[in-house]
Scaffold this active site. Sequence first.
Site, PDB file in Angstrom:
ATOM      1  N   HIS A  31      -8.366   0.868  -4.007  1.00  0.00           N
ATOM      2  CA  HIS A  31      -9.336   0.689  -2.925  1.00  0.00           C
ATOM      3  C   HIS A  31      -9.970   2.047  -2.648  1.00  0.00           C
ATOM      4  O   HIS A  31      -9.312   2.945  -2.123  1.00  0.00           O
ATOM      5  CB  HIS A  31      -8.576   0.147  -1.695  1.00  0.00           C
TER       6      HIS A  31
ATOM      7  N   SER B  34       0.832  -1.204   0.000  1.00  0.00           N
ATOM      8  CA  SER B  34       0.000   0.000   0.000  1.00  0.00           C
ATOM      9  C   SER B  34       0.865   1.252   0.000  1.00  0.00           C
ATOM     10  O   SER B  34       1.567   1.538   0.976  1.00  0.00           O
ATOM     11  CB  SER B  34      -0.915   0.022   1.224  1.00  0.00           C
TER      12      SER B  34
ATOM     13  N   ASP C  96      -6.685  -6.376   4.487  1.00  0.00           N
ATOM     14  CA  ASP C  96      -6.068  -5.045   4.471  1.00  0.00           C
ATOM     15  C   ASP C  96      -6.165  -4.423   5.854  1.00  0.00           C
ATOM     16  O   ASP C  96      -7.268  -4.212   6.369  1.00  0.00           O
ATOM     17  CB  ASP C  96      -6.821  -4.192   3.428  1.00  0.00           C
ATOM     18  N   GLY C  97      -4.993  -4.115   6.431  1.00  0.00           N
ATOM     19  CA  GLY C  97      -4.945  -3.420   7.716  1.00  0.00           C
ATOM     20  C   GLY C  97      -4.182  -4.209   8.766  1.00  0.00           C
ATOM     21  O   GLY C  97      -4.613  -5.277   9.167  1.00  0.00           O
ATOM     22  N   GLY C  98      -3.022  -3.675   9.144  1.00  0.00           N
ATOM     23  CA  GLY C  98      -2.231  -4.321  10.186  1.00  0.00           C
ATOM     24  C   GLY C  98      -1.665  -5.665   9.782  1.00  0.00           C
ATOM     25  O   GLY C  98      -1.397  -6.526  10.628  1.00  0.00           O
TER      26      GLY C  98
ATOM     27  N   MET D  60     -11.727  -5.966   5.405  1.00  0.00           N
ATOM     28  CA  MET D  60     -10.927  -4.997   6.164  1.00  0.00           C
ATOM     29  C   MET D  60     -10.605  -5.591   7.538  1.00  0.00           C
ATOM     30  O   MET D  60     -11.494  -6.064   8.244  1.00  0.00           O
ATOM     31  CB  MET D  60     -11.683  -3.671   6.334  1.00  0.00           C
TER      32      MET D  60
ATOM     33  N   GLY E 176      -3.519   4.280   7.741  1.00  0.00           N
ATOM     34  CA  GLY E 176      -2.501   3.232   7.747  1.00  0.00           C
ATOM     35  C   GLY E 176      -1.956   3.085   9.165  1.00  0.00           C
ATOM     36  O   GLY E 176      -2.236   3.912  10.041  1.00  0.00           O
TER      37      GLY E 176
ATOM     38  N   HIS F  26      -1.162  -1.373  -4.162  1.00  0.00           N
ATOM     39  CA  HIS F  26      -2.441  -1.013  -3.552  1.00  0.00           C
ATOM     40  C   HIS F  26      -2.511   0.507  -3.365  1.00  0.00           C
ATOM     41  O   HIS F  26      -1.602   1.126  -2.823  1.00  0.00           O
ATOM     42  CB  HIS F  26      -2.560  -1.721  -2.199  1.00  0.00           C
TER      43      HIS F  26
ATOM     44  N   GLY G 138       1.048  -2.097   4.150  1.00  0.00           N
ATOM     45  CA  GLY G 138       1.536  -0.725   4.086  1.00  0.00           C
ATOM     46  C   GLY G 138       2.751  -0.552   4.960  1.00  0.00           C
ATOM     47  O   GLY G 138       3.892  -0.724   4.516  1.00  0.00           O
TER      48      GLY G 138
ATOM     49  N   MET H 276     -12.336   4.461  -0.726  1.00  0.00           N
ATOM     50  CA  MET H 276     -13.075   4.697   0.514  1.00  0.00           C
ATOM     51  C   MET H 276     -13.804   6.022   0.337  1.00  0.00           C
ATOM     52  O   MET H 276     -13.439   7.041   0.920  1.00  0.00           O
ATOM     53  CB  MET H 276     -12.088   4.735   1.695  1.00  0.00           C
TER      54      MET H 276
ATOM     55  N   MET I 150      -9.170   8.093  -0.151  1.00  0.00           N
ATOM     56  CA  MET I 150     -10.070   8.450   0.961  1.00  0.00           C
ATOM     57  C   MET I 150     -10.616   9.856   0.736  1.00  0.00           C
ATOM     58  O   MET I 150      -9.864  10.753   0.381  1.00  0.00           O
ATOM     59  CB  MET I 150      -9.295   8.430   2.276  1.00  0.00           C
TER      60      MET I 150
ATOM     61  N   ASP J 181      -4.877   3.597  -1.962  1.00  0.00           N
ATOM     62  CA  ASP J 181      -5.988   3.901  -1.056  1.00  0.00           C
ATOM     63  C   ASP J 181      -6.506   5.308  -1.279  1.00  0.00           C
ATOM     64  O   ASP J 181      -5.818   6.280  -0.976  1.00  0.00           O
ATOM     65  CB  ASP J 181      -5.504   3.808   0.400  1.00  0.00           C
TER      66      ASP J 181
HETATM   67  C1  DX5 Z   1      -6.568   1.657   5.526  1.00  0.00           C
HETATM   68  C2  DX5 Z   1      -6.085   1.287   4.144  1.00  0.00           C
HETATM   69  C3  DX5 Z   1      -4.944   0.358   4.127  1.00  0.00           C
HETATM   70  C4  DX5 Z   1      -3.664   0.880   4.733  1.00  0.00           C
HETATM   71  C5  DX5 Z   1      -2.982  -0.308   5.340  1.00  0.00           C
HETATM   72  O1  DX5 Z   1      -7.782   2.314   5.409  1.00  0.00           O
HETATM   73  O2  DX5 Z   1      -7.130   0.666   3.420  1.00  0.00           O
HETATM   74  O3  DX5 Z   1      -4.688  -0.110   2.797  1.00  0.00           O
HETATM   75  O4  DX5 Z   1      -2.799   1.483   3.810  1.00  0.00           O
HETATM   76  O5  DX5 Z   1      -1.925   0.132   6.071  1.00  0.00           O
HETATM   77  P1  DX5 Z   1      -1.168  -0.807   7.097  1.00  0.00           P
HETATM   78  O6  DX5 Z   1      -0.651  -1.992   6.332  1.00  0.00           O
HETATM   79  O7  DX5 Z   1      -0.075   0.083   7.601  1.00  0.00           O
HETATM   80  O8  DX5 Z   1      -2.133  -1.201   8.178  1.00  0.00           O
HETATM   81 ZN    ZN Z   2      -6.619  -0.276   1.439  1.00  0.00          ZN
END
Ligand code: DX5
Ligand code: ZN
Length: 216
Positions: A66, A8, A175-177, A137, A144, A33, A197, A68, A37, A35
């Site tokens: 992605h 990401s 996606d996430g953590g 998610m 991130g 990836h 990310g 959002m 927003m 993102d």
């Molecule tokens: C959060 C995003 C993720 C983010 C993930 O809303 O959709 O793609 O970049 O970041 P990490 O891998 O640091 O959790």
């Molecule tokens: Zn994402």
Amino acid sequence: MERIISPSILAADFGDLKSECEMINRSDARWVHIDVMDGVFVPNISFGFPVIEAVRRHCTKLMDVHIMIVNPEKYVRRFAEAGARMLTFHYEATADPAVVIRLIRAEGIKVGITINPDVPVDKLRPFIADVDMVLLMTVFAGYGGQKFIPESFERLRALAGMRDELNPSCMIQVDGGVGASNASQLYECGANVLVAGSSVFNAADPPAMIRQLLDA
Ligand code: DX5
Ligand code: ZN
């Protein structure tokens, strides 16, 4: 199903985006990836079309976008024109997910649907046969660097069961953590595409981390 890592770029250095793209090009990541927003669907604002087009110029990997954003139907064509080859929208962001799926398909690109951690996976049941990918998610969309929500493993197993039943070729992305500590368990529970990310971009050797996530 084939394993895919999608780094990401939200965690990249935007002052040096070209080098970050070149790092991804050199790595074993198949996708990148992106993102987007809007500050409405999620509290945060990330970036828009000029940045996506810059990634397209420098990155050779498949653009996994992605979104959002509210009213995703309004922007499907713009994202396709900007280079998205997989476009994933939020189930919660539209009154009619089936319409968004049709619009994305009409652009001739792959379609993904996603839900936040507070939406029951069963809500995806009516749409799973019509998408190429479901993104589960594993943090709340918006930022991130958040901590992985452990209840996601159970949700992932349920989603994978539904996928096997209704659309065996549908990919499952998380996606996430996501990082070295949970990658292998995520594969075991049914994910095949990992978004990463901070774990990638904060690593001392990002391509080595991508390889490690692939081999986890
Ligand atoms: C959060 C995003 C993720 C983010 C993930 O809303 O959709 O793609 O970049 O970041 P990490 O891998 O640091 O959790
Ligand atoms: Zn994402």
